[in-house]
Design an enzyme around this catalytic site. Structure first.
Site, short mmCIF file in Angstrom:
data_model
loop_
_atom_site.label_atom_id
_atom_site.label_comp_id
_atom_site.label_asym_id
_atom_site.label_seq_id
_atom_site.Cartn_x
_atom_site.Cartn_y
_atom_site.Cartn_z
CG PHE A 166 14.71 7.56 -17.50
CD1 PHE A 166 14.66 6.55 -16.57
CD2 PHE A 166 13.66 7.69 -18.41
CE1 PHE A 166 13.59 5.66 -16.54
CE2 PHE A 166 12.59 6.82 -18.38
CZ PHE A 166 12.55 5.78 -17.44
NE ARG A 167 19.83 11.57 -11.31
CZ ARG A 167 19.99 10.40 -10.72
NH1 ARG A 167 20.45 9.37 -11.40
NH2 ARG A 167 19.71 10.24 -9.44
CG LEU A 168 17.17 11.20 -20.34
CD1 LEU A 168 16.43 10.35 -21.37
CD2 LEU A 168 18.69 11.05 -20.52
#
Length: 220
Positions: free
Chosen positions: A198-200
């Site tokens: 989740f692009r974290l």
């Protein structure tokens, strides 16, 4: 009407959950950026398909316009990151005028990146000679024949120059050209980036200070 480029869509939640299986990885950590880099490079050498030592090299020209190209890392350690090329090339002229650079290693299959920024210094003649001696003879002849970054009328002209140098140096290895050597990027800043779902993503930064390194984490 021109078709738009086939840019992939952003991953859905289901895509992340099915393809990014790194949610349980321990947090990035370490006190020595070169030890962590050596570990990541070893993983890349074992798993990347092509040129695990490939890196993007960024410089700026006389007008301050950034320039970027891929080169190959040839040595790495506490002293810095080393690469070789033609001194008269665009990169060589830009580094002579402004000896600062940035590097980017992107290991796509490992979902990792390393960014490096710092001053640039020439390698010693002994270092350049030692690396030059490891190059295959055709690569040596190509370095003699190439007027890198200058206009080339056609491929035949280049091949003719290669043949001429082949005749000049005969069967033995060619000596290192006076216009060919290397540089060392001495890092002031090294950032390790690791993909998370989740692009974290994770970002761990090392900055040189008082003979050692400080570390901090950055928001993705």
């Amino acid at each position: 009407m021109t078709d738009k480029p086939a840019i992939p869509a952003s991953p859905s939640e289901a895509d992340y959950l099915s393809h990014v299986a790194n949610a349980d990885l321990p947090a990035l950590s370490g006190e020595d950026p070169f030890a962590l880099f050596a570990e990541w490079l070893a993983d890349a050498v074992a798993k990347e398909v092509n040129d695990a030592n490939g890196m993007a090299l960024a410089t700026v020209d006389a007008h301050g316009l950034p320039d970027l190209r891929m080169v190959l890392l040839k040595d790495a350690g506490p002293e810095g990151f080393v690469f070789y090329s033609n001194l008269g090339s665009a990169k060589g002229q830009q580094l002579a005028a402004n000896p600062q650079a940035a590097l980017l290693f992107h290991w796509k299959s490992l979902r990792r990146q390393v960014r490096v920024r710092g001053a640039v210094t020439p390698v010693t003649d002994a270092e350049a000679d030692a690396y030059w001696a490891t190059r295959a003879k055709p690569a040596q002849l190509g370095a003699w024949a190439s007027e890198q970054s200058r206009p080339l009328p056609d491929r035949l002209a280049f091949e003719k120059r290669i043949a001429e140098y082949g005749l000049k140096f005969g069967l033995g290895k060619a000596p290192r050209p006076p216009h060919w050597s290397g540089w060392r990027v001495v890092p002031q800043h090294i950032e390790f980036w690791r993909d998370r779902a989740f692009r974290l993503h994770e970002r761990l930064v090392f900055d040189r200070a008082d003979g050692g390194w400080t570390t901090q984490r950055l928001y993705p």
